[in-house]
Design a protein around this motif. Sequence first.
Motif, mmCIF file in Angstrom:
data_model
loop_
_atom_site.group_PDB
_atom_site.id
_atom_site.type_symbol
_atom_site.label_atom_id
_atom_site.label_comp_id
_atom_site.label_asym_id
_atom_site.label_seq_id
_atom_site.Cartn_x
_atom_site.Cartn_y
_atom_site.Cartn_z
ATOM 1 N N VAL A 119 0.853 -1.182 0.000
ATOM 2 C CA VAL A 119 0.000 0.000 0.000
ATOM 3 C C VAL A 119 0.893 1.237 0.000
ATOM 4 O O VAL A 119 1.889 1.287 0.731
ATOM 5 C CB VAL A 119 -0.903 0.022 1.260
ATOM 6 C CG1 VAL A 119 -1.747 1.270 1.304
ATOM 7 C CG2 VAL A 119 -1.780 -1.208 1.313
ATOM 8 N N LEU A 120 0.553 2.210 -0.822
ATOM 9 C CA LEU A 120 1.219 3.513 -0.782
ATOM 10 C C LEU A 120 0.390 4.428 0.102
ATOM 11 O O LEU A 120 -0.820 4.546 -0.088
ATOM 12 C CB LEU A 120 1.326 4.113 -2.183
ATOM 13 C CG LEU A 120 2.418 3.551 -3.066
ATOM 14 C CD1 LEU A 120 2.222 3.998 -4.502
ATOM 15 C CD2 LEU A 120 3.782 3.978 -2.571
ATOM 16 N N VAL A 121 1.036 5.065 1.081
ATOM 17 C CA VAL A 121 0.337 5.882 2.058
ATOM 18 C C VAL A 121 1.052 7.222 2.201
ATOM 19 O O VAL A 121 2.283 7.276 2.201
ATOM 20 C CB VAL A 121 0.305 5.170 3.429
ATOM 21 C CG1 VAL A 121 -0.384 6.014 4.475
ATOM 22 C CG2 VAL A 121 -0.362 3.819 3.320
ATOM 23 N N VAL A 122 0.256 8.289 2.323
ATOM 24 C CA VAL A 122 0.823 9.581 2.688
ATOM 25 C C VAL A 122 0.939 9.563 4.209
ATOM 26 O O VAL A 122 -0.065 9.407 4.899
ATOM 27 C CB VAL A 122 -0.072 10.751 2.222
ATOM 28 C CG1 VAL A 122 0.517 12.073 2.675
ATOM 29 C CG2 VAL A 122 -0.258 10.725 0.717
ATOM 30 N N PRO A 123 2.146 9.674 4.764
ATOM 31 C CA PRO A 123 2.311 9.588 6.213
ATOM 32 C C PRO A 123 1.510 10.665 6.955
ATOM 33 O O PRO A 123 1.267 11.749 6.422
ATOM 34 C CB PRO A 123 3.811 9.807 6.417
ATOM 35 C CG PRO A 123 4.428 9.505 5.102
ATOM 36 C CD PRO A 123 3.405 9.851 4.070
#
Length: 131
Positions: free
Chosen positions: A90-94
Motif C-alpha cells: 500500500v502507498l500511504v501519505v504519512p
Amino acid sequence: MGYGGYVSAKLPPPKPSEVEAAVQAVKSMDAVEMIHKLIYNCAVQPKEEKFRKVRLANSKVKAVLGDTPGAVEALTALGWSLEEADGEPVLVVPAGKFMTMQQVRVVEAARDKLAKTVKDSHRHNTSSLLA
C-alpha cells in the motif's frame, strides 16, 4: 534581438531536482496521469483519508503504476511511503505530511514534457513512413 543588438544568452536548462528527475523517469503517459490525479487529490483535499492511501494490489493501479518502471519510485520521491497492510503493498501519505500544489506542478511539467516527446516521436515516425 536582445539588448543593444546582442543575441540573448542560451543557458543550459537547470539540473532537475531529485523529485523532478524521479517523475521525469516515468515514460508512461497513463502512469504520469494517475500520479497527477493522486497528488492533485491529496493537495486539494488533504484530510480526506480515501485519497491518502492507494492499494497496489488493485488491478487498475497495478496495471498502470505497478507494472510501469519508476512509477512507484516517483510516488515515494513525492512523499508517499510504501507500506504493507493486510498482506498487500500500500502507498500511504504519512500522517502529518501534506501534498502541495508545487508538487502538482512538478508532475504537470513532467506530463507536458512527456506528451511533447511522444508527439514529436510520433511525428518523426509518421514522416519517415511517408518518405
